[in-house]
Structures are given as structure tokens and as C-alpha cells.
Design an enzyme around this catalytic site. Structure first.
Site, mmCIF file in Angstrom:
data_model
loop_
_atom_site.group_PDB
_atom_site.id
_atom_site.type_symbol
_atom_site.label_atom_id
_atom_site.label_comp_id
_atom_site.label_asym_id
_atom_site.label_seq_id
_atom_site.Cartn_x
_atom_site.Cartn_y
_atom_site.Cartn_z
ATOM 1 N N LEU A 19 0.822 -1.316 0.070
ATOM 2 C CA LEU A 19 -0.046 0.116 0.179
ATOM 3 C C LEU A 19 0.938 1.294 -0.092
ATOM 4 O O LEU A 19 0.250 2.343 -0.137
ATOM 5 C CB LEU A 19 -0.735 0.070 1.279
ATOM 6 N N SER A 20 2.086 1.111 0.188
ATOM 7 C CA SER A 20 3.038 2.524 0.117
ATOM 8 C C SER A 20 3.068 3.365 -0.934
ATOM 9 O O SER A 20 3.028 4.368 -0.906
ATOM 10 C CB SER A 20 4.763 1.923 0.676
ATOM 11 N N THR A 65 11.535 -3.326 2.833
ATOM 12 C CA THR A 65 10.865 -4.400 3.517
ATOM 13 C C THR A 65 11.309 -5.796 3.364
ATOM 14 O O THR A 65 12.533 -6.209 2.981
ATOM 15 C CB THR A 65 9.335 -4.014 3.001
ATOM 16 N N LYS A 69 15.203 -6.168 5.487
ATOM 17 C CA LYS A 69 15.560 -5.043 6.503
ATOM 18 C C LYS A 69 16.872 -5.087 7.379
ATOM 19 O O LYS A 69 17.523 -4.242 7.685
ATOM 20 C CB LYS A 69 14.467 -4.848 7.657
ATOM 21 N N ASN A 90 14.245 0.147 7.864
ATOM 22 C CA ASN A 90 13.098 0.226 6.835
ATOM 23 C C ASN A 90 13.152 1.393 5.974
ATOM 24 O O ASN A 90 12.203 1.559 5.066
ATOM 25 C CB ASN A 90 11.958 0.102 7.569
ATOM 26 N N ASP A 105 9.782 2.053 12.148
ATOM 27 C CA ASP A 105 8.570 1.116 12.604
ATOM 28 C C ASP A 105 8.072 1.562 13.942
ATOM 29 O O ASP A 105 6.691 1.509 14.264
ATOM 30 C CB ASP A 105 8.817 -0.149 12.502
ATOM 31 N N ALA A 131 7.839 -12.435 18.522
ATOM 32 C CA ALA A 131 9.226 -11.908 18.746
ATOM 33 C C ALA A 131 10.252 -11.744 17.530
ATOM 34 O O ALA A 131 11.418 -11.796 17.515
ATOM 35 C CB ALA A 131 10.241 -12.436 19.573
ATOM 36 N N GLY A 133 10.557 -9.396 13.547
ATOM 37 C CA GLY A 133 11.086 -8.103 13.040
ATOM 38 C C GLY A 133 10.338 -6.894 13.627
ATOM 39 O O GLY A 133 10.834 -5.961 14.216
ATOM 40 N N GLY A 246 -3.609 -1.831 13.203
ATOM 41 C CA GLY A 246 -2.546 -1.840 12.476
ATOM 42 C C GLY A 246 -2.390 -0.720 11.484
ATOM 43 O O GLY A 246 -1.305 -0.425 11.193
HETATM 44 P P1 NAP Z 1 8.085 -11.959 11.623
HETATM 45 O O1 NAP Z 1 9.207 -11.355 11.668
HETATM 46 O O2 NAP Z 1 7.941 -13.342 10.589
HETATM 47 O O3 NAP Z 1 7.651 -12.439 13.152
HETATM 48 C C1 NAP Z 1 6.389 -13.104 13.370
HETATM 49 C C2 NAP Z 1 6.380 -13.529 14.754
HETATM 50 O O4 NAP Z 1 5.142 -14.271 15.009
HETATM 51 C C3 NAP Z 1 7.577 -14.442 15.096
HETATM 52 O O5 NAP Z 1 7.670 -14.525 16.631
HETATM 53 C C4 NAP Z 1 6.535 -15.865 15.054
HETATM 54 O O6 NAP Z 1 7.162 -16.992 15.616
HETATM 55 C C5 NAP Z 1 5.360 -15.526 15.483
HETATM 56 N N1 NAP Z 1 4.399 -16.231 15.072
HETATM 57 C C6 NAP Z 1 4.004 -16.612 13.549
HETATM 58 N N2 NAP Z 1 2.754 -17.488 13.748
HETATM 59 C C7 NAP Z 1 2.647 -17.676 15.136
HETATM 60 C C8 NAP Z 1 1.739 -18.627 15.428
HETATM 61 N N3 NAP Z 1 0.762 -19.484 14.830
HETATM 62 N N4 NAP Z 1 1.569 -18.740 16.806
HETATM 63 C C9 NAP Z 1 2.461 -18.056 17.734
HETATM 64 N N5 NAP Z 1 3.342 -17.276 17.236
HETATM 65 C C10 NAP Z 1 3.420 -17.255 15.896
HETATM 66 O O7 NAP Z 1 7.073 -11.243 11.079
HETATM 67 P P2 NAP Z 1 6.729 -9.469 11.234
HETATM 68 O O8 NAP Z 1 7.603 -8.745 10.184
HETATM 69 O O9 NAP Z 1 7.292 -9.296 12.585
HETATM 70 O O10 NAP Z 1 5.321 -9.300 11.110
HETATM 71 C C11 NAP Z 1 4.504 -9.774 12.062
HETATM 72 C C12 NAP Z 1 2.996 -9.368 11.690
HETATM 73 O O11 NAP Z 1 2.948 -7.824 11.762
HETATM 74 C C13 NAP Z 1 2.825 -9.610 10.278
HETATM 75 O O12 NAP Z 1 1.428 -10.060 10.271
HETATM 76 C C14 NAP Z 1 2.815 -8.277 9.437
HETATM 77 O O13 NAP Z 1 1.874 -7.937 8.363
HETATM 78 C C15 NAP Z 1 2.670 -7.306 10.376
HETATM 79 N N6 NAP Z 1 3.099 -6.018 10.477
HETATM 80 C C16 NAP Z 1 2.349 -4.987 10.269
HETATM 81 C C17 NAP Z 1 2.943 -3.513 10.425
HETATM 82 C C18 NAP Z 1 2.333 -2.487 10.556
HETATM 83 O O14 NAP Z 1 2.783 -1.328 10.070
HETATM 84 N N7 NAP Z 1 1.038 -2.178 11.007
HETATM 85 C C19 NAP Z 1 4.445 -3.507 10.286
HETATM 86 C C20 NAP Z 1 5.210 -4.566 10.273
HETATM 87 C C21 NAP Z 1 4.705 -5.968 10.273
HETATM 88 P P3 NAP Z 1 7.847 -18.009 14.926
HETATM 89 O O15 NAP Z 1 9.210 -17.641 14.421
HETATM 90 O O16 NAP Z 1 7.964 -19.159 15.708
HETATM 91 O O17 NAP Z 1 7.020 -18.577 13.554
#
Ligand code: NAP
Length: 290
Positions: A19-20, A65, A69, A90, A105, A131, A133, A246
Site C-alpha cells: 500500500l506504500s 521491506t 531489513k 526500513n 516502525d 518476537a 522483526g 495496525g
Molecule cells: P516475523 O518477523 O515473521 O515475526 C512473526 C512472529 O510471530 C514470530 O515471533 C513468529 O514466531 C510468531 N508467530 C507466527 N505465527 C505464529 C503462531 N501461529 N503462533 C504463535 N506465534 C506465531 O514477522 P513480522 O515482520 O514481525 O510481522 C508480524 C506481523 O505484523 C505480520 O502480520 C505483518 O503483516 C504485521 N506488520 C504490521 C506492520 C504495520 O505497520 N501495521 C508492520 C510490520 C508488520 P515463529 O518464528 O516461531 O514463527
């Protein structure tokens, strides 16, 4: 001094549904700037060449992204304190021919939390679920605001790693907590943030925790923004909890990048409107996740 014309970009893989471009181009249009934002697919092996190419082509900066990152940290000439402490970039800005890396972020998250709920994080206990990114940036910003952060992750080593990496940030304190203790611990927190993908496709019908486990005055926050109201937020709202979705984090991280590139305050309402319109359109079409 702001350039009259400018080009900025997003690099990632994939970027097709981002969407950016629409959000930033609307912001440039709103302020009457002859700037343009485009998205480019860049595979990991091509990242150094892509960044050199954008610099050579005269781009003023770019967003970075998934999955670049962390790698981008090693490809810039200078890092902001946040980007260095978080270990991820980012936003890149070209300043006198040098690449400066930022991470907006976490700031975007806290700005959205303050605006949408009025919560001041200082002195609060915040549970972070996940835990990865995004959690890292959010934890950093909450610590800087003086909140204490408890990190919960299904893989305890990931939660431990995040807490150790940010232990020196302060003034808030950070610790990992046991995943199995989530239910009991949530009764002691003021803010609970979902930073996992649970709530978006294919986990739309799932919740990372039950908001009923929290106190009545606990703020429930979800950084998933597609759908805008996740199952977690819907249930939290039905229980009368204050909520934060979000979309705000996404808009404010973009607003901070906009300011870094142009030196101007971003037209946040127009950016938010664009993002919300696109999300609503995609939801109506049953289209792909943003
Ligand atoms: P990421 O680096 O892949 O981290 C995801 C985290 O969630 C990890 O700790 C992962 O654990 C955990 N997880 C995934 N599936 C799980 C489950 N079923 N049960 C328990 N823990 C689970 O992803 P990210 O970049 O941090 O992004 C996370 C979410 O935030 C995404 O949905 C993304 O779209 C959203 N986001 C939103 C924004 C915004 O601006 N609003 C910005 C960035 C991200 P494991 O490693 O064990 O899988």
C-alpha cells in the site's frame, strides 16, 4: 533544503500488494510536490546492486521491506541510533551522496498508540506477543518511552534473544516471559500487542490470546491491518476494551519516512484515508492481503 522533484522507492520481495506507493503518492499530490514513489521487486542476492543502482539513478531515498531489513543495515554508510539498536533498516535517505539508514516502525507504532488510545507508555507494563522483526521495533520504541516490556514467543529462545538484544536500551526494562504463562501474566499488563500474523489470512479466525484474560482497563493492540478489525480486536471491543489497529502504525512509519526524505510534515489524514480506502476495497473484492 527540499528538492523540487524527487524519486523514492520501496524495495522488497514481494512488493506487489504493498500500500506504500498509493499512500506516499497521495501525500506528494496533497502537498503539490513533484515527487514519485515506485515499488521494485528485489531478490536477496540483488540487494547490494539495487541499492547502488537507486543511488546512481538519483533517488532521494527508499523504504526497505521483507526480507531485506537486516541486510540493508550492512549496506548503508551510517545508521540512526534506532536502526543500529534494532538491527534493521526500513528507510534509507541519500544525504550528500551517503546512505543513512533509519527505522521508523517503532516510532510509528507508538505514535499510533498515543493518537488512537491516548495512552502514555511511560511506567506501563506492555506484553508483546511475538518476537519477530516488527516486535523488535515496537519493543525498542516502548522502552525508549519508559515502558516495561514483557516478550512472549512460542519459541522461548526467540523471546530471550529479543530481550537480550534490547536490554541496554532503556529507560524501560525488557524481559522474556514464558509462553505457557501467557494467560496468568496478562492480568498484570496495561497494554497487550499482537505482533504475530495471527488474525490475517490464513489465520483469520484465530486469536493470539483471549482479550478476556486482561484487565478491563488494558489496551488491546493488533499490528495486523488486513483485515482492519481482526477477530482479536472485535472481541476486545465487544468486551469494552480500548483498542488500536495496525493501520496507524503503517501510516505513521510512512509519515516518518516522508519527513526524513522531504523535510516536511506528512499529510497524515490523507495518507490514512488512502490506506483505509484500499483495504476496504480489497476486503470488498475478497482480494489478496495487503
Ligand atoms: P516475523 O518477523 O515473521 O515475526 C512473526 C512472529 O510471530 C514470530 O515471533 C513468529 O514466531 C510468531 N508467530 C507466527 N505465527 C505464529 C503462531 N501461529 N503462533 C504463535 N506465534 C506465531 O514477522 P513480522 O515482520 O514481525 O510481522 C508480524 C506481523 O505484523 C505480520 O502480520 C505483518 O503483516 C504485521 N506488520 C504490521 C506492520 C504495520 O505497520 N501495521 C508492520 C510490520 C508488520 P515463529 O518464528 O516461531 O514463527
Amino acid at each position: 533544503m527540499m528538492e523540487v522533484e524527487g524519486r523514492v522507492a520501496l524495495i522488497g520481495h514481494p512488493v506487489g500488494h504493498s500500500l506504500s506507493p498509493a499512500m506516499h503518492n497521495r501525500a506528494f499530490e496533497k502537498l503539490g510536490l513533484a515527487w514519485r514513489y515506485s515499488a521494485y521487486e528485489v531478490r536477496p542476492k540483488d540487494l547490494p546492486a539495487a541499492m547502488e543502482g537507486l543511488l546512481a539513478l538519483g533517488f532521494r531515498g527508499w523504504n526497505v521491506t521483507i526480507p531485506h531489513k537486516e541486510a540493508a543495515c550492512r549496506l548503508v554508510d551510517e545508521l540512526s541510533d534506532e536502526a543500529a539498536e534494532i538491527g534493521a533498516v526500513n528507510t534509507v535517505s541519500v544525504q550528500h551522496g551517503r546512505l543513512v539508514g533509519y527505522n521508523t516502525d517503532g516510532w510509528g507504532y507508538v505514535q499510533s498508540l498515543k493518537e488512537e488510545t491516548g495512552m502514555a507508555p511511560e511506567g506501563k507494563i506492555c506484553a508483546l506477543i511475538g518476537a519477530g522483526g516488527a516486535a523488535r521495533g515496537i519493543a525498542h520504541a516502548l522502552l525508549r518511552e519508559g515502558a516495561d516490556v514483557w516478550v512472549f514467543a512460542r519459541r522461548s529462545e526467540q523471546a530471550d534473544r529479543l530481550a537480550s538484544a534490547l536490554r541496554r536500551v532503556g529507560p524501560g526494562r525488557i524481559d522474556s516471559r514464558e509462553w505457557g504463562q501467557l494467560r496468568r501474566r496478562l492480568g498484570d499488563v496495561n497494554l497487550c500487542v499482537n505482533a504475530t500474523p495471527i488474525g490475517m489470512t490464513p489465520h483469520r479466525d484465530a486469536m493470539p490470546f483471549d482479550p478476556g484474560w486482561t484487565r478491563e482497563d488494558c489496551v488491546i493492540s493488533d499490528i495486523v491491518y488486513n483485515p482492519r478489525e481482526t477477530r482479536l480486536l472485535r472481541k476486545a471491543r465487544e468486551l469494552g476494551r480500548a483498542t488500536c489497529d495496525g493501520v496507524g502504525m503503517f501510516v505513521f512509519q510512512g509519515a516518518a519516512a516522508f519527513r526524513i526524505w522531504t523535510g516536511l510534515a506528512a499529510p497524515v489524514p490523507a495518507m490514512r484515508e488512502t490506506v483505509e480506502e484500499l483495504l476496504d476495497l480489497r476486503a470488498a473484492e475478497g482480494g489478496p492481503d495487503a
